[in-house]
Design a protein around this motif. Structure first.
Motif, PDB file in Angstrom:
ATOM      1  N   ARG A  62     -79.449 -73.149 -11.930  1.00 34.66           N
ATOM      2  CA  ARG A  62     -78.317 -72.867 -11.846  1.00 34.66           C
ATOM      3  C   ARG A  62     -77.244 -72.356 -13.306  1.00 34.66           C
ATOM      4  NH1 ARG A  62     -76.040 -76.275  -7.006  1.00 34.66           N
ATOM      5  NH2 ARG A  62     -78.146 -77.004  -6.190  1.00 34.66           N
ATOM      6  N   CYS A  63     -77.801 -72.892 -14.373  1.00 31.39           N
ATOM      7  CA  CYS A  63     -77.118 -72.509 -15.500  1.00 31.39           C
ATOM      8  C   CYS A  63     -77.917 -71.707 -16.416  1.00 31.39           C
ATOM      9  CB  CYS A  63     -76.575 -73.476 -16.308  1.00 31.39           C
ATOM     10  SG  CYS A  63     -75.791 -74.954 -15.162  1.00 31.39           S
TER      11      CYS A  63
ATOM     12  N   ARG B 287     -79.940 -68.915 -16.793  1.00 36.44           N
ATOM     13  CA  ARG B 287     -80.114 -67.696 -16.858  1.00 36.44           C
ATOM     14  C   ARG B 287     -78.810 -67.033 -17.378  1.00 36.44           C
ATOM     15  NH1 ARG B 287     -77.778 -64.237 -12.748  1.00 36.44           N
ATOM     16  NH2 ARG B 287     -76.558 -65.364 -11.471  1.00 36.44           N
ATOM     17  N   CYS B 288     -77.753 -67.644 -17.602  1.00 37.77           N
ATOM     18  CA  CYS B 288     -76.621 -67.221 -18.204  1.00 37.77           C
ATOM     19  C   CYS B 288     -76.302 -67.898 -19.666  1.00 37.77           C
ATOM     20  CB  CYS B 288     -75.359 -67.195 -17.441  1.00 37.77           C
ATOM     21  SG  CYS B 288     -75.387 -66.327 -15.725  1.00 37.77           S
ATOM     22  N   HIS B 289     -76.914 -69.251 -19.738  1.00 37.13           N
ATOM     23  CA  HIS B 289     -76.447 -69.999 -20.985  1.00 37.13           C
ATOM     24  C   HIS B 289     -77.563 -70.655 -21.618  1.00 37.13           C
ATOM     25  CE1 HIS B 289     -72.373 -69.758 -19.888  1.00 37.13           C
ATOM     26  NE2 HIS B 289     -72.609 -70.361 -18.768  1.00 37.13           N
TER      27      HIS B 289
ATOM     28  N   ASN C 252     -73.473 -66.419 -22.288  1.00 41.58           N
ATOM     29  CA  ASN C 252     -72.310 -65.955 -21.792  1.00 41.58           C
ATOM     30  C   ASN C 252     -71.216 -67.118 -22.212  1.00 41.58           C
ATOM     31  OD1 ASN C 252     -72.452 -63.645 -19.766  1.00 41.58           O
ATOM     32  ND2 ASN C 252     -74.397 -65.177 -19.121  1.00 41.58           N
ATOM     33  N   GLY C 253     -69.959 -66.446 -22.479  1.00 37.79           N
ATOM     34  CA  GLY C 253     -68.858 -67.242 -22.986  1.00 37.79           C
ATOM     35  C   GLY C 253     -69.191 -67.890 -24.377  1.00 37.79           C
TER      36      GLY C 253
ATOM     37  N   PHE D  85     -71.819 -69.726 -24.904  1.00 34.25           N
ATOM     38  CA  PHE D  85     -72.274 -70.951 -24.499  1.00 34.25           C
ATOM     39  C   PHE D  85     -73.938 -70.637 -24.351  1.00 34.25           C
ATOM     40  CE2 PHE D  85     -72.423 -74.422 -21.301  1.00 34.25           C
ATOM     41  CZ  PHE D  85     -73.156 -75.297 -22.271  1.00 34.25           C
TER      42      PHE D  85
ATOM     43  N   PHE E 241     -69.071 -77.583 -26.048  1.00 34.48           N
ATOM     44  CA  PHE E 241     -68.543 -77.865 -24.716  1.00 34.48           C
ATOM     45  C   PHE E 241     -69.199 -79.365 -23.957  1.00 34.48           C
ATOM     46  CE2 PHE E 241     -68.970 -73.170 -25.168  1.00 34.48           C
ATOM     47  CZ  PHE E 241     -67.615 -72.975 -24.870  1.00 34.48           C
TER      48      PHE E 241
ATOM     49  N   LYS F 208     -66.513 -80.328 -21.481  1.00 35.09           N
ATOM     50  CA  LYS F 208     -66.256 -79.526 -20.635  1.00 35.09           C
ATOM     51  C   LYS F 208     -67.366 -78.778 -19.920  1.00 35.09           C
ATOM     52  CE  LYS F 208     -63.682 -75.551 -20.546  1.00 35.09           C
ATOM     53  NZ  LYS F 208     -62.272 -75.647 -19.959  1.00 35.09           N
TER      54      LYS F 208
ATOM     55  N   ILE G  70     -68.260 -77.823 -13.999  1.00 32.62           N
ATOM     56  CA  ILE G  70     -69.193 -77.883 -12.937  1.00 32.62           C
ATOM     57  C   ILE G  70     -68.367 -78.452 -11.659  1.00 32.62           C
ATOM     58  CG2 ILE G  70     -71.135 -78.821 -11.999  1.00 32.62           C
ATOM     59  CD1 ILE G  70     -72.745 -78.785 -14.543  1.00 32.62           C
TER      60      ILE G  70
ATOM     61  N   MET H 185     -67.983 -73.628 -12.750  1.00 34.63           N
ATOM     62  CA  MET H 185     -69.309 -73.191 -13.091  1.00 34.63           C
ATOM     63  C   MET H 185     -70.409 -73.828 -11.948  1.00 34.63           C
ATOM     64  SD  MET H 185     -69.706 -70.985 -15.564  1.00 34.63           S
ATOM     65  CE  MET H 185     -68.304 -69.598 -15.971  1.00 34.63           C
ATOM     66  N   PRO H 186     -71.229 -73.018 -11.702  1.00 36.41           N
ATOM     67  CA  PRO H 186     -71.707 -71.598 -11.805  1.00 36.41           C
ATOM     68  C   PRO H 186     -70.462 -70.664 -10.957  1.00 36.41           C
ATOM     69  CG  PRO H 186     -73.460 -72.703 -10.534  1.00 36.41           C
ATOM     70  CD  PRO H 186     -72.330 -73.637 -10.901  1.00 36.41           C
ATOM     71  N   PRO H 187     -70.598 -69.395 -11.481  1.00 41.28           N
ATOM     72  CA  PRO H 187     -69.325 -68.793 -11.226  1.00 41.28           C
ATOM     73  C   PRO H 187     -69.565 -68.490  -9.416  1.00 41.28           C
ATOM     74  CG  PRO H 187     -70.369 -67.693 -12.845  1.00 41.28           C
ATOM     75  CD  PRO H 187     -71.336 -68.838 -12.561  1.00 41.28           C
TER      76      PRO H 187
ATOM     77  N   PHE I 249     -71.965 -77.133  -7.096  1.00 37.64           N
ATOM     78  CA  PHE I 249     -72.727 -78.424  -7.016  1.00 37.64           C
ATOM     79  C   PHE I 249     -72.347 -79.273  -5.827  1.00 37.64           C
ATOM     80  CE2 PHE I 249     -75.392 -78.903 -10.931  1.00 37.64           C
ATOM     81  CZ  PHE I 249     -75.417 -77.640 -11.364  1.00 37.64           C
TER      82      PHE I 249
HETATM   83  C1  HEC Z   1     -73.944 -65.845 -13.846  1.00 35.35           C
HETATM   84  C2  HEC Z   1     -73.913 -66.392 -14.968  1.00 35.35           C
HETATM   85  C3  HEC Z   1     -73.446 -67.644 -14.916  1.00 35.35           C
HETATM   86  C4  HEC Z   1     -73.985 -68.842 -14.520  1.00 35.35           C
HETATM   87  C5  HEC Z   1     -74.846 -69.020 -13.579  1.00 35.35           C
HETATM   88  C6  HEC Z   1     -73.331 -70.135 -15.087  1.00 35.35           C
HETATM   89  N1  HEC Z   1     -72.176 -69.555 -16.150  1.00 35.35           N
HETATM   90 FE1  HEC Z   1     -71.058 -70.547 -17.285  1.00 35.35          FE
HETATM   91  N2  HEC Z   1     -70.162 -69.043 -18.092  1.00 35.35           N
HETATM   92  C7  HEC Z   1     -70.334 -67.447 -17.531  1.00 35.35           C
HETATM   93  C8  HEC Z   1     -69.613 -66.614 -18.294  1.00 35.35           C
HETATM   94  C9  HEC Z   1     -69.330 -65.253 -17.973  1.00 35.35           C
HETATM   95  C10 HEC Z   1     -68.818 -67.362 -18.873  1.00 35.35           C
HETATM   96  C11 HEC Z   1     -67.522 -66.857 -19.687  1.00 35.35           C
HETATM   97  C12 HEC Z   1     -66.278 -66.690 -18.929  1.00 35.35           C
HETATM   98  C13 HEC Z   1     -65.708 -67.618 -18.182  1.00 35.35           C
HETATM   99  O1  HEC Z   1     -65.358 -68.638 -18.774  1.00 35.35           O
HETATM  100  O2  HEC Z   1     -65.421 -67.295 -16.926  1.00 35.35           O
HETATM  101  C14 HEC Z   1     -68.950 -68.952 -18.810  1.00 35.35           C
HETATM  102  C15 HEC Z   1     -68.385 -69.944 -19.344  1.00 35.35           C
HETATM  103  C16 HEC Z   1     -68.927 -71.210 -19.301  1.00 35.35           C
HETATM  104  C17 HEC Z   1     -68.393 -72.410 -20.320  1.00 35.35           C
HETATM  105  C18 HEC Z   1     -67.295 -72.381 -21.292  1.00 35.35           C
HETATM  106  C19 HEC Z   1     -66.190 -72.349 -20.557  1.00 35.35           C
HETATM  107  C20 HEC Z   1     -65.063 -71.987 -21.735  1.00 35.35           C
HETATM  108  O3  HEC Z   1     -64.005 -72.711 -21.237  1.00 35.35           O
HETATM  109  O4  HEC Z   1     -65.144 -71.395 -22.627  1.00 35.35           O
HETATM  110  C21 HEC Z   1     -68.959 -73.334 -19.794  1.00 35.35           C
HETATM  111  C22 HEC Z   1     -68.917 -74.740 -20.133  1.00 35.35           C
HETATM  112  C23 HEC Z   1     -70.058 -72.985 -18.866  1.00 35.35           C
HETATM  113  N3  HEC Z   1     -70.097 -71.814 -18.395  1.00 35.35           N
HETATM  114  C24 HEC Z   1     -70.973 -73.883 -18.113  1.00 35.35           C
HETATM  115  C25 HEC Z   1     -72.043 -73.496 -17.217  1.00 35.35           C
HETATM  116  C26 HEC Z   1     -72.639 -74.523 -16.564  1.00 35.35           C
HETATM  117  C27 HEC Z   1     -72.615 -75.837 -16.826  1.00 35.35           C
HETATM  118  C28 HEC Z   1     -73.466 -73.746 -15.705  1.00 35.35           C
HETATM  119  C29 HEC Z   1     -74.358 -74.285 -14.664  1.00 35.35           C
HETATM  120  C30 HEC Z   1     -73.960 -75.287 -13.807  1.00 35.35           C
HETATM  121  C31 HEC Z   1     -73.166 -72.413 -15.708  1.00 35.35           C
HETATM  122  N4  HEC Z   1     -71.953 -72.205 -16.677  1.00 35.35           N
HETATM  123  C32 HEC Z   1     -73.545 -71.210 -15.072  1.00 35.35           C
HETATM  124  C33 HEC Z   1     -71.365 -67.294 -16.804  1.00 35.35           C
HETATM  125  C34 HEC Z   1     -72.397 -68.097 -15.996  1.00 35.35           C
END
Ligand code: HEC
Ligand code: HEC
Length: 280
Positions: A204-205, A207-209, A215-216, A218, A232, A242, A247, A252-254, A260
């Motif tokens: 769940r995370c 492919r973007c992180h 992404n972002g 991270f 974070f 964070k 979560i 997140m995920p978006p 979860f």
């Molecule tokens: C489809 C892509 C995608 C997935 C899957 C995803 N993220 Fe992200 N995430 C992003 C993007 C784009 C950003 C930056 C923009 C935003 O904060 O919305 C981000 C930002 C974040 C940040 C930084 C927030 C901040 O305040 O700067 C955290 C922490 C994070 N994600 C955690 C997670 C975790 C944990 C998971 C899995 C459970 C996850 N993400 C899954 C796309 C994703």
């Protein structure tokens, strides 16, 4: 603990006090028993072989179904998705000039990182995320009609996803997701909380992180020591990280479809707390 040898001595000298068959240990094994043991071992071996055979057949069936469906959908995907999701598609000249700032080129660059159809099934993307992660992303994008990008369908109106396209893609993606989930359940099930938590993050995370995706800002989630160093994660108070609050709050995920459950969140939370407490 010192009592254990004493206790054993007692059993050996007096016969097993727990049952009438106490003398079993001290007589020669009969030919019959030897045969039974051999048969048992052989059966265990056969079961193991059968398990591996079934597992291979199930994996092959997933790839076969994946390929067959992809081939059937290819004309549709070629028309509506390949401009941004196929590594072999050559953009028209006006999309290729000034590649650094050309929005069409940038769409393709970003699109290819997220999903590349050029190899058919299994699907590809930057960092080789698990198929389940990509298929679920595809399911979300198609169900929400968030793809193709609006900015693109505003120009190419006929390349919007229509209801029949949506149905056709989902009729491939949904059963494929179920097949993979059943496969995992049957052949790779685990109850180990650490493995479960890692699986959740991976599907769940990552492919973007992870693995080159950040992404972002991270990234590197695949590397636990790097993850713990990221801003974070709070190693002093891991429960306040964070990463966890994102979560828990559902940001997140978006995709809301991939939120979860509280059990899933708990697994990841416990895992992070344990990892943060380990000496490094
Ligand atoms: C489809 C892509 C995608 C997935 C899957 C995803 N993220 Fe992200 N995430 C992003 C993007 C784009 C950003 C930056 C923009 C935003 O904060 O919305 C981000 C930002 C974040 C940040 C930084 C927030 C901040 O305040 O700067 C955290 C922490 C994070 N994600 C955690 C997670 C975790 C944990 C998971 C899995 C459970 C996850 N993400 C899954 C796309 C994703
Ligand atoms: C004009 C370019 C373009 C077209 C055409 C296009 N996409 Fe995308 N796609 C993108 C970009 C760019 C991204 C990267 C995510 C983002 O930045 O929003 C993306 C991301 C995705 C993702 C991952 C979404 C996520 O949550 O990370 C999926 C799945 C997807 N596209 C499916 C499709 C499908 C299916 C089609 C055809 C029906 C399609 N796309 C057509 C540009 C495009």
């Amino acid at each position: 603990m010192k009592l254990v040898p004493l206790f054993l001595l007692l059993i050996v000298s007096c016969g097993n006090p727990f049952g009438a068959k106490g003398k079993l240990l001290f007589r020669d094994i009969t030919g019959e028993e030897r045969e039974a043991l051999k048969a048992r071992e052989l059966k265990a071996q056969n079961d193991r072989l059968q398990f591996l055979k079934d597992k291979k057949a199930a994996a092959d069936e997933i790839v076969r179904f994946g390929n067959e469906g992809f081939t059937a959908l290819k004309p549709l995907l070629t028309k509506k998705c390949f401009d941004c999701h196929d590594a072999n598609t050559q953009l028209r000249f006006y999309a290729r000039i000034f590649p650094g700032i050309n929005p069409l080129k940038q769409h393709q660059v970003r699109g290819l990182k997220a999903l590349d159809f050029s190899g058919g099934y299994p699907l590809k993307a930057q960092g080789n995320p698990p198929q389940l992660a990509l298929l679920k992303a595809l399911k979300d994008a198609v169900s929400d009609k968030s793809m193709p990008l609006r900015i693109y369908t505003a120009v190419y109106r006929k390349r919007k996803l229509f209801e029949e396209d949506q149905k056709a893609i989902l009729a491939w993606v949904n059963p494929l997701i179920s097949m993979i989930e059943e496969y995992t359940e049957k052949y790779e099930a685990t109850t180990n909380p650490e493995a479960l938590a890692k699986n959740l993050l991976e599907t769940r995370c990552f492919r973007c992180h992870a693995n080159g995706n950040a992404n972002g800002n991270f990234g590197n989630m695949e590397n636990t020591s790097e993850l713990l160093k990221s801003r974070f994660v709070d190693t002093e108070h891991p429960e306040k990280s964070k990463m966890l609050s994102e979560i828990e709050s559902g940001s997140m995920p978006p995709s809301r479809r991939q939120r979860f459950t509280s059990e899933e969140f708990q697994l990841v939370r416990d895992w992070l707390i344990l990892e943060a407490g380990k000496p490094r």
